[in-house]
Design a protein around this motif. Structure first.
Motif, PDB file in Angstrom:
ATOM      1  N   MET A  25       2.596  40.156 -23.913  1.00  0.00           N
ATOM      2  CA  MET A  25       2.397  39.057 -22.992  1.00  0.00           C
ATOM      3  C   MET A  25       3.091  37.821 -23.299  1.00  0.00           C
ATOM      4  O   MET A  25       3.279  37.246 -22.310  1.00  0.00           O
ATOM      5  N   LEU A  26       2.847  37.450 -24.512  1.00  0.00           N
ATOM      6  CA  LEU A  26       3.394  36.107 -24.663  1.00  0.00           C
ATOM      7  C   LEU A  26       4.940  35.832 -24.530  1.00  0.00           C
ATOM      8  O   LEU A  26       5.399  35.105 -23.910  1.00  0.00           O
ATOM      9  N   ILE A  27       5.637  37.223 -24.786  1.00  0.00           N
ATOM     10  CA  ILE A  27       7.203  37.219 -24.490  1.00  0.00           C
ATOM     11  C   ILE A  27       7.503  37.177 -22.917  1.00  0.00           C
ATOM     12  O   ILE A  27       8.349  36.421 -22.578  1.00  0.00           O
ATOM     13  N   LEU A  28       6.701  38.102 -22.141  1.00  0.00           N
ATOM     14  CA  LEU A  28       6.748  38.020 -20.733  1.00  0.00           C
ATOM     15  C   LEU A  28       6.564  36.510 -20.102  1.00  0.00           C
ATOM     16  O   LEU A  28       7.182  36.168 -19.286  1.00  0.00           O
ATOM     17  N   GLY A  29       5.527  36.029 -20.741  1.00  0.00           N
ATOM     18  CA  GLY A  29       5.116  34.633 -20.311  1.00  0.00           C
ATOM     19  C   GLY A  29       6.296  33.757 -20.451  1.00  0.00           C
ATOM     20  O   GLY A  29       6.912  32.820 -19.705  1.00  0.00           O
ATOM     21  N   ALA A  30       6.981  33.577 -21.540  1.00  0.00           N
ATOM     22  CA  ALA A  30       8.272  32.998 -21.929  1.00  0.00           C
ATOM     23  C   ALA A  30       9.344  33.044 -21.068  1.00  0.00           C
ATOM     24  O   ALA A  30      10.021  32.222 -20.513  1.00  0.00           O
ATOM     25  N   VAL A  31       9.717  34.462 -20.858  1.00  0.00           N
ATOM     26  CA  VAL A  31      10.890  34.906 -19.818  1.00  0.00           C
ATOM     27  C   VAL A  31      10.475  34.359 -18.458  1.00  0.00           C
ATOM     28  O   VAL A  31      11.317  33.609 -17.956  1.00  0.00           O
ATOM     29  N   MET A  32       9.240  34.388 -17.867  1.00  0.00           N
ATOM     30  CA  MET A  32       8.840  33.914 -16.749  1.00  0.00           C
ATOM     31  C   MET A  32       9.090  32.283 -16.709  1.00  0.00           C
ATOM     32  O   MET A  32       9.420  31.859 -15.614  1.00  0.00           O
ATOM     33  N   PHE A  33       8.653  31.803 -17.688  1.00  0.00           N
ATOM     34  CA  PHE A  33       8.480  30.090 -17.614  1.00  0.00           C
ATOM     35  C   PHE A  33      10.153  29.759 -17.887  1.00  0.00           C
ATOM     36  O   PHE A  33      10.345  28.793 -17.114  1.00  0.00           O
ATOM     37  N   GLY A  34      10.812  30.307 -18.534  1.00  0.00           N
ATOM     38  CA  GLY A  34      12.171  30.161 -18.309  1.00  0.00           C
ATOM     39  C   GLY A  34      12.891  30.393 -17.018  1.00  0.00           C
ATOM     40  O   GLY A  34      13.831  29.747 -16.679  1.00  0.00           O
ATOM     41  N   ALA A  35      12.435  31.552 -16.267  1.00  0.00           N
ATOM     42  CA  ALA A  35      12.901  31.565 -14.990  1.00  0.00           C
ATOM     43  C   ALA A  35      12.652  30.652 -14.186  1.00  0.00           C
ATOM     44  O   ALA A  35      13.353  30.094 -13.231  1.00  0.00           O
ATOM     45  N   ALA A  45      14.772  27.478 -14.775  1.00  0.00           N
ATOM     46  CA  ALA A  45      16.046  27.946 -14.106  1.00  0.00           C
ATOM     47  C   ALA A  45      15.993  27.590 -12.784  1.00  0.00           C
ATOM     48  O   ALA A  45      16.916  27.263 -12.446  1.00  0.00           O
ATOM     49  N   GLY A  46      15.316  28.329 -12.122  1.00  0.00           N
ATOM     50  CA  GLY A  46      14.973  28.208 -10.582  1.00  0.00           C
ATOM     51  C   GLY A  46      14.946  26.794 -10.100  1.00  0.00           C
ATOM     52  O   GLY A  46      15.723  26.119  -9.212  1.00  0.00           O
ATOM     53  N   VAL A  47      14.221  26.024 -10.940  1.00  0.00           N
ATOM     54  CA  VAL A  47      14.146  24.492 -10.406  1.00  0.00           C
ATOM     55  C   VAL A  47      15.444  23.711 -10.607  1.00  0.00           C
ATOM     56  O   VAL A  47      15.891  22.973  -9.725  1.00  0.00           O
ATOM     57  N   THR A  48      16.097  23.957 -11.915  1.00  0.00           N
ATOM     58  CA  THR A  48      17.313  23.412 -12.349  1.00  0.00           C
ATOM     59  C   THR A  48      18.442  23.552 -11.172  1.00  0.00           C
ATOM     60  O   THR A  48      19.092  22.960 -10.996  1.00  0.00           O
ATOM     61  N   LEU A  49      18.400  24.803 -10.888  1.00  0.00           N
ATOM     62  CA  LEU A  49      19.689  25.420 -10.152  1.00  0.00           C
ATOM     63  C   LEU A  49      19.175  24.787  -8.526  1.00  0.00           C
ATOM     64  O   LEU A  49      20.391  24.498  -7.996  1.00  0.00           O
ATOM     65  N   SER A  50      18.072  24.647  -8.349  1.00  0.00           N
ATOM     66  CA  SER A  50      17.908  24.109  -6.920  1.00  0.00           C
ATOM     67  C   SER A  50      18.127  22.438  -6.841  1.00  0.00           C
ATOM     68  O   SER A  50      18.803  22.040  -5.944  1.00  0.00           O
TER      69      SER A  50
END
Length: 95
Positions: free
Chosen positions: A66-76, A79-84
């Motif tokens: 769950m911690l790994i998935l949370g970190a991956v989702m936070f990174g996504a 990244a989405g905010v940065t790209l926008s």
């Protein structure tokens, strides 16, 4: 290749390595029972959680995943905010 892209690649490889290590080292606890099994949700009379409850399994046994998935989702999300924002900056420069 820029330093920023190199750091992103190194971070991505590190995340993949962490996920692979997590998946291979966790005891998944699969049983050969093919029949449906009810999963208790509510705490017992003394307030403790049963070891078969959804809450216990998710947060006690699967917490590394769950911690790994949370970190991956936070990174996504980041990244989405940065790209926008980059797209908005490019559109403002064209006008």
């Amino acid at each position: 290749m820029s330093k920023k892209a190199l750091m992103g690649g190194v971070f991505a490889l590190a995340m993949v390595a962490i996920i692979i290590v997590g998946v291979t080292t966790i005891d998944w606890g699969f049983e050969t029972n093919d029949e449906p099994v009810s999963v208790p949700f509510a705490p017992e009379a003394d307030g403790s959680l049963s070891h078969d409850s959804i809450n216990y399994v998710l947060f006690e046994e699967w917490s590394p995943v769950m911690l790994i998935l949370g970190a991956v989702m936070f990174g996504a999300i980041i990244a989405g905010v940065t790209l926008s924002k980059e797209d908005d900056d490019e559109e403002e420069g064209k006008q």
